[in-house]
Design a protein around this motif. Structure first.
Motif, PDB file in Angstrom:
ATOM      1  N   ASP A   1       0.699   0.308  -2.516  1.00  0.00           N
ATOM      2  CA  ASP A   1       1.490   0.512  -2.965  1.00  0.00           C
ATOM      3  C   ASP A   1       1.115   1.406  -4.331  1.00  0.00           C
ATOM      4  O   ASP A   1      -0.263   1.994  -4.281  1.00  0.00           O
ATOM      5  CB  ASP A   1       1.359  -0.678  -3.510  1.00  0.00           C
TER       6      ASP A   1
ATOM      7  N   ASP B   1       3.024  -0.536 -14.637  1.00  0.00           N
ATOM      8  CA  ASP B   1       4.040   0.418 -13.886  1.00  0.00           C
ATOM      9  C   ASP B   1       5.232  -0.348 -12.822  1.00  0.00           C
ATOM     10  O   ASP B   1       4.499  -0.595 -11.636  1.00  0.00           O
ATOM     11  CB  ASP B   1       2.822   1.800 -13.502  1.00  0.00           C
ATOM     12  N   ASN B   2       5.761   0.543 -12.350  1.00  0.00           N
ATOM     13  CA  ASN B   2       6.819   1.018 -11.734  1.00  0.00           C
ATOM     14  C   ASN B   2       5.905   0.915 -10.499  1.00  0.00           C
ATOM     15  O   ASN B   2       5.102   1.582 -10.313  1.00  0.00           O
ATOM     16  CB  ASN B   2       7.574   1.195 -11.751  1.00  0.00           C
ATOM     17  N   HIS B   3       6.134   1.002  -9.301  1.00  0.00           N
ATOM     18  CA  HIS B   3       5.169   1.083  -8.285  1.00  0.00           C
ATOM     19  C   HIS B   3       5.953   1.693  -6.919  1.00  0.00           C
ATOM     20  O   HIS B   3       6.934   0.843  -6.888  1.00  0.00           O
ATOM     21  CB  HIS B   3       3.607  -0.027  -7.395  1.00  0.00           C
ATOM     22  N   LEU B   4       5.472   2.178  -5.699  1.00  0.00           N
ATOM     23  CA  LEU B   4       6.371   2.894  -4.992  1.00  0.00           C
ATOM     24  C   LEU B   4       5.149   2.461  -3.947  1.00  0.00           C
ATOM     25  O   LEU B   4       4.429   2.023  -3.971  1.00  0.00           O
ATOM     26  CB  LEU B   4       6.166   4.185  -4.612  1.00  0.00           C
TER      27      LEU B   4
ATOM     28  N   LEU C   1       0.239   9.887  -5.308  1.00  0.00           N
ATOM     29  CA  LEU C   1       1.364  10.257  -5.191  1.00  0.00           C
ATOM     30  C   LEU C   1       1.663  11.688  -4.356  1.00  0.00           C
ATOM     31  O   LEU C   1       2.060  11.388  -2.804  1.00  0.00           O
ATOM     32  CB  LEU C   1       2.619   9.782  -5.966  1.00  0.00           C
TER      33      LEU C   1
ATOM     34  N   GLU D   1       4.114   4.735 -10.365  1.00  0.00           N
ATOM     35  CA  GLU D   1       4.896   5.080  -9.885  1.00  0.00           C
ATOM     36  C   GLU D   1       4.652   6.996 -10.815  1.00  0.00           C
ATOM     37  O   GLU D   1       4.788   8.122 -10.755  1.00  0.00           O
ATOM     38  CB  GLU D   1       6.395   5.011 -10.351  1.00  0.00           C
TER      39      GLU D   1
ATOM     40  N   ARG E   1      10.353   1.172  -4.159  1.00  0.00           N
ATOM     41  CA  ARG E   1      10.639   1.522  -5.734  1.00  0.00           C
ATOM     42  C   ARG E   1      10.435   0.434  -5.531  1.00  0.00           C
ATOM     43  O   ARG E   1      11.288  -0.628  -5.461  1.00  0.00           O
ATOM     44  CB  ARG E   1      11.045   2.033  -5.718  1.00  0.00           C
ATOM     45  N   ASN E   2       9.565  -0.332  -6.523  1.00  0.00           N
ATOM     46  CA  ASN E   2       9.631  -1.943  -7.171  1.00  0.00           C
ATOM     47  C   ASN E   2       9.256  -1.813  -8.639  1.00  0.00           C
ATOM     48  O   ASN E   2       8.113  -0.814  -9.265  1.00  0.00           O
ATOM     49  CB  ASN E   2       8.472  -2.445  -6.139  1.00  0.00           C
ATOM     50  N   LYS E   3      10.415  -2.247  -9.372  1.00  0.00           N
ATOM     51  CA  LYS E   3       9.897  -2.484 -10.351  1.00  0.00           C
ATOM     52  C   LYS E   3       8.642  -3.828 -10.826  1.00  0.00           C
ATOM     53  O   LYS E   3       8.421  -4.771 -10.651  1.00  0.00           O
ATOM     54  CB  LYS E   3      11.237  -2.419 -11.062  1.00  0.00           C
TER      55      LYS E   3
ATOM     56  N   ILE F   1       7.953   7.320   1.030  1.00  0.00           N
ATOM     57  CA  ILE F   1       8.068   6.541  -0.085  1.00  0.00           C
ATOM     58  C   ILE F   1       8.960   5.695   0.845  1.00  0.00           C
ATOM     59  O   ILE F   1      10.292   5.713   1.050  1.00  0.00           O
ATOM     60  CB  ILE F   1       8.295   6.964  -0.773  1.00  0.00           C
TER      61      ILE F   1
END
Length: 91
Positions: A51, A82-85, A60, A54, A73-75, A70
């Motif tokens: 993870d 932070d949101n993460h990928l 990234l 974002e 996408r996790n809010k 990817i």
């Protein structure tokens, strides 16, 4: 609630990869990830996952250059993190 879910079967999960700012840009993170990919293969895993925040554009970019894709996408669930990928790479 968990921020990071357990990896799926056959998936080796990397977490908390960091390089001191004074050493960044020297290929250390790529070497660490390549080492872990080789180790995961030796152990019989077929996928490497991680993870990344974002907004962490440098990380990234590196992960994508190494072959990570990817997946999701996790809010952020609390507004502090932070949101993460979620990303995976086939081994």
């Amino acid at each position: 609630m968990r921020l990071v879910k357990p990896p799926r079967k056959g998936c080796y999960y990397l977490c908390h990869i960091a390089v001191d700012p004074q050493w960044r840009g020297k290929g250390i993170a790529a070497q660490l990830i390549n080492f872990m990919a080789a180790r995961a293969q030796e152990l019989g895993y077929s996928t490497l996952s991680l993870d990344v925040a974002e907004l962490n554009i440098g990380a990234l970019r590196l992960y994508q250059q190494l072959g990570f894709k990817i997946i999701k996408r996790n809010k952020s669930y609390n507004g502090v993190l932070d949101n993460h990928l979620y990303m995976e790479m086939a081994l």
